[in-house]
Design a protein around this motif. Structure first.
Motif, PDB file in Angstrom:
ATOM      1  N   SER A   1      36.107  36.206  33.632  1.00  0.00           N
ATOM      2  CA  SER A   1      36.763  35.229  34.501  1.00  0.00           C
ATOM      3  C   SER A   1      37.927  34.548  33.807  1.00  0.00           C
ATOM      4  CB  SER A   1      35.752  34.176  34.975  1.00  0.00           C
ATOM      5  OG  SER A   1      34.805  34.748  35.853  1.00  0.00           O
TER       6      SER A   1
ATOM      7  N   LEU B   1      37.285  34.417  39.114  1.00  0.00           N
ATOM      8  CA  LEU B   1      37.426  35.693  39.815  1.00  0.00           C
ATOM      9  C   LEU B   1      36.473  35.768  41.003  1.00  0.00           C
ATOM     10  CD1 LEU B   1      37.728  38.339  36.956  1.00  0.00           C
ATOM     11  CD2 LEU B   1      39.445  37.734  38.640  1.00  0.00           C
ATOM     12  N   TRP B   2      35.273  35.242  40.820  1.00  0.00           N
ATOM     13  CA  TRP B   2      34.250  35.306  41.858  1.00  0.00           C
ATOM     14  C   TRP B   2      33.841  33.891  42.269  1.00  0.00           C
ATOM     15  CZ3 TRP B   2      33.317  37.723  37.007  1.00  0.00           C
ATOM     16  CH2 TRP B   2      33.596  39.097  36.973  1.00  0.00           C
TER      17      TRP B   2
ATOM     18  N   PHE C   1      38.988  43.653  38.142  1.00  0.00           N
ATOM     19  CA  PHE C   1      37.747  42.900  38.303  1.00  0.00           C
ATOM     20  C   PHE C   1      37.795  42.011  39.546  1.00  0.00           C
ATOM     21  CE2 PHE C   1      37.303  43.439  33.556  1.00  0.00           C
ATOM     22  CZ  PHE C   1      36.136  44.183  33.601  1.00  0.00           C
ATOM     23  N   ALA C   2      39.007  41.620  39.940  1.00  0.00           N
ATOM     24  CA  ALA C   2      39.152  40.760  41.113  1.00  0.00           C
ATOM     25  C   ALA C   2      38.678  41.442  42.387  1.00  0.00           C
ATOM     26  CB  ALA C   2      40.612  40.333  41.270  1.00  0.00           C
TER      27      ALA C   2
ATOM     28  N   TYR D   1      40.501  38.102  32.292  1.00  0.00           N
ATOM     29  CA  TYR D   1      40.964  39.214  33.134  1.00  0.00           C
ATOM     30  C   TYR D   1      41.223  38.763  34.563  1.00  0.00           C
ATOM     31  CZ  TYR D   1      39.583  42.280  29.294  1.00  0.00           C
ATOM     32  OH  TYR D   1      39.477  42.902  28.075  1.00  0.00           O
ATOM     33  N   LYS D   2      41.958  37.666  34.718  1.00  0.00           N
ATOM     34  CA  LYS D   2      42.184  37.101  36.049  1.00  0.00           C
ATOM     35  C   LYS D   2      42.990  38.033  36.949  1.00  0.00           C
ATOM     36  CE  LYS D   2      41.878  32.290  34.532  1.00  0.00           C
ATOM     37  NZ  LYS D   2      42.582  30.973  34.433  1.00  0.00           N
ATOM     38  N   ASN D   3      43.974  38.702  36.403  1.00  0.00           N
ATOM     39  CA  ASN D   3      44.842  39.581  37.198  1.00  0.00           C
ATOM     40  C   ASN D   3      44.523  41.043  36.889  1.00  0.00           C
ATOM     41  OD1 ASN D   3      46.352  37.376  38.330  1.00  0.00           O
ATOM     42  ND2 ASN D   3      47.328  37.161  36.326  1.00  0.00           N
ATOM     43  N   SER D   4      43.312  41.437  37.211  1.00  0.00           N
ATOM     44  CA  SER D   4      42.864  42.796  36.910  1.00  0.00           C
ATOM     45  C   SER D   4      42.017  43.317  38.060  1.00  0.00           C
ATOM     46  CB  SER D   4      42.035  42.803  35.620  1.00  0.00           C
ATOM     47  OG  SER D   4      40.777  42.182  35.841  1.00  0.00           O
TER      48      SER D   4
END
Length: 239
Positions: A161, A190-191, A169-170, A164-167
């Motif tokens: 979170s 992210l979540w 994972f989003a 990797y905010k702009n990956s």
């Protein structure tokens, strides 16, 4: 659109009072999911005694060569008995694209089957790292057009979170591993919430499921049985 609307309603209904983080499995309307592997014993007739368990996510592949020996027989039995079905890949260090290929080529998931990555510890030197998980997820998406559900623990979710905010994972629905009855420090970012929450296992058994032992991993879905059926195979995260 139907899935997005369902998940949006789901999120709104649970955000009030943060009920989703206060032992939601005690609510008789909430869906449960088990995720066994070969070493877990499973008695199907007894399992049918828990109507909230409508879905099973089974360990499938490990690395680039491993396969859970019970996967195919249990899939056949679960399908015959009407359970929703899913699988997960246990990520190890190295070759994330090759691992993604192996997983898809081995399992050959149908459109109605959940797919997931088990990211046990994003900082481990022997297991798949967060950076490798990004590549794994990108490969899965490139080949299947779908983003897998992401299983990971609290510490790894916090790391992801923040870092990797702009990956990709989003785009992954979160399968959150946390063996507590209440959570007050969920790593929002992210979540905004979890899609699945693994709350019981051999580490800290909290819920007995008919036909299983205390070492069975048990998960709660962030919604009702009917909402789970509608949202399956969870190809979009909770909004």
């Amino acid at each position: 659109m139907k899935l997005a609307a369902t998940l949006a309603t789901l999120a709104l209904s649970f955000n009030a009072g943060a009920a989703e983080f206060n032992a939601p499995w005690n609510d008789a309307q909430i869906a449960l999911v088990i995720d066994p592997y070969a070493a877990n014993s499973l008695k199907w007739d007894a399992l049918a005694g828990e109507p909230r368990v409508v879905a099973i996510i089974h360990k499938a592949t490990i690395g680039t060569q491993g396969l859970d020996k019970a996967y195919w027989t249990r899939k056949a039995e679960a399908r015959q008995r009407g359970y929703l079905w899913g699988s997960y890949h246990w990520g190890v260090a190295g070759d994330p694209e090759k691992q993604a290929d192996y997983y898809l080529d081995t399992v050959k998931p149908g459109d109605d089957e959940l797919i997931a990555l088990d990211l046990e510890d994003a900082t481990s030197k022997t297991l798949m790292s967060a950076a490798e998980a990004v590549r794994f997820i990108e490969r899965i998406h490139a080949r299947s057009g779908r983003y897998p559900v992401l299983y990971t623990n609290h510490a790894s979710a916090v790391l992801i979170s923040k870092t990797y905010k702009n990956s990709v994972f989003a785009h992954t629905p979160l399968w959150y591993a946390r063996f507590k009855t209440q959570v007050t420090d969920f790593p929002k970012g992210l979540w905004p919430t979890y899609t699945l929450w693994q709350f019981s296992s051999e580490i800290k058994p909290q819920k007995a499921i008919p036909g299983t032992r205390s070492d069975m991993d048990v998960n709660v879905f962030n919604g009702s049985v009917e909402q789970l059926r509608t949202a399956w195979p969870l190809t979009q995260r909770a909004p």
